[in-house]
Design a protein around this motif. Sequence first.
Motif: not given
Length: 709
Positions: A88-113
């Motif tokens: 519940d402390l992990r704020a989920e993106p509400n839209t695809v656009r929001e998730s892509l904006a979060m992904a652009a954060n250089p300190r946010a690590r990006l993983f794909v399984v």
Amino acid sequence: MKGRWTPLVAVFSAAAAYVASGAQPPPAPQPPTFRTEANYVRVDAYPTKDGAPIADLTQPDFEVLENGVPQRIEQFERVAIRGNLPQDLRAEPNTVRESLAMAANPRARLFVVFLDTYHVDVGASHNIRKPLVDALDRLIGQDDLVAVMTPQMPASGIAFARRTTTIEGFLARHWDWGDRDRTTVRDPEDEAYGVCYPNEPPGSECTDQNGIAAEMIDRRHEKITIDAIQDLVRYLRGLREERKAVLAISNGWLLYRPDQRLARPLACHGIPGVPPVGFDPRTGRLTGKDVSTAAAPRGTCDQDRMSLSNLDDDQKFRDVLGEANRANVSFYPVDPRGLTSFDTPLVRQDVSGPPPPMVPPSVDSRMLAGRLNSLRTLAEATDGLAIVDSNNLAGGMKRIVDDLSSYYLLGYYSNAKLDGKFHAITVRVKRPGVQVRARRGYLAATPAAMTAAARAGAAPPSDPAAAAKAAAAHAIDAVVAPLAGYTRDVPLRLQLAAGWPAGGGGGRPPTIWVVGEIGGVATIGDAWADGFDATATLTMPAGADVASGRATVARGGRTFRIALAPPAAIEPGELVLRVSARAGAASIPSRESARVTIAAPPEATGALFVRRGPATGNKEAPTADVRFRRSEQLRVEIPAASGDPPTARLLDRSGNPLNVPVAAARRDDPDGSQWVTAQLALAPLAPGDYVIEIATGDRRSISAFRVVP
């Protein structure tokens, strides 16, 4: 399969100016004056000793070279990520656009399984479920994002999330996602191959086709998988420059090469591509029946057989490795089978008819070694780790977690040309016995000057109106394009302006003003809440410092403004500005660099922004973030280059005038500087990108900003 590949060419620009007159076409616009994104390179470095991460390195311990040339490290930070956060402390993106904006954060690590459904059996897909979910729980931090992809998906269709329950739910619903040893064929094309080339019993005239369908199925599956990995690499490259990690769950690949034996003439089929009339693919025999009723089109099977016989996945795999390096994508392959002795199943049931002979142990051993080697190569070539040949899947996943949870973020301002070519990066650690993995290079941007020359050259010299229109269009593009970079949350943003005293200098030095703003990623923790100090240093290209300044920001503040005055004897030209902000001796400083051009007097360059609204307590505050809300007012300030009265207007991102009032004025500051300003309320504007044009006499200055929801 084609992937989306969006080259990252970002140029930071406060403003662009051009001169227009009725008699002569305007000169070709200059490249943006202030740049950080184009030449600024970030590198994630993962130093280890005896396989364990090293946590006590300092900036002097590192050395960065680009194309063999040493670079000055401008930004240094050790990043330690703490996972195991409550969902519940992990704020989920509400839209695809929001998730892509979060992904652009250089300190946010990006993983794909990446779940390689074609090359994982049902039992292994079940075995990896718990170790994978446990590892992701420990791995994913507050700002990190993770997505799931399979070979059947386009990379552009993946959705990033922060809660690992999303992936756990997927694996719970599809615990048997592996298809390699499945007895029920679920792919229509696989089924068609089996119908076209069924295994025949001993004594049949068609036994020479036995094994054809199985090899076609395997080659097709491997091609789809390698194509999907390439699609993913290209998509992630367009997503952001910083490192991306792919956890590839797969048994590995044989990396098929061309083999004309697959395209050989068959007793009951003839030569591929020339299907015999009257052939019934359901029985593999000649028939007088109408072949249009057949379950699978013979022509398609023969064409696929010919195409698959020429498949060269070995070369394609090498090409993908090169693209992954250029895209800063690292792979962490995991063989979910654990320690295994055999590669092929005892009985293969995805082709009709009697089972083919068992693969000889020596051949099976070579196949197993080839698959494991492909996974090791994927990891080694992209600076990842391979977890293969081990029954301790949980321990292997822990190694990946440890590797990805502690690293160093380095940044430098490249002294190489923006030539659009691949620039090799080498990161070294001076401490003995330490190995370091880091990105191997990056694709440099194409200089804005080349684009300007191309666009200016499109209009014939004999058409001044067309040349003027092309120059104005390029000027608009130059200031609007960098707005896309504001989706990234960076530690420190800058806005710059430079100008001369009234009267064109008169022997007095120019002044460079810098406005800095701390980003959210820099203020994690409590240290910054009590205020911070900022310093700015102006440097000649040769490295000599010519001016410096300092600002102290009070508790709760995020922005600062510093004025720098170099010596009076300084010549117009390009200087380097280095800015650092630090919240106490124990904190890690945030640094940024920019290049600024001092124009010949009396010309000024750049622009500063001021905001006023609920977020600032309805008080005016300088800002380096040019994203504004409709509840705010905006003011643009440029150093005055003449005494002419100013006018201002609002343009859309295409340069078309908008019927929104903009108030233009002049202002004299106590320090003797003179400014031209343009102010407007943003309430009438919809979210989007806009341009403010300020005119004084025959001079035009344009500055871009973005209105956000």
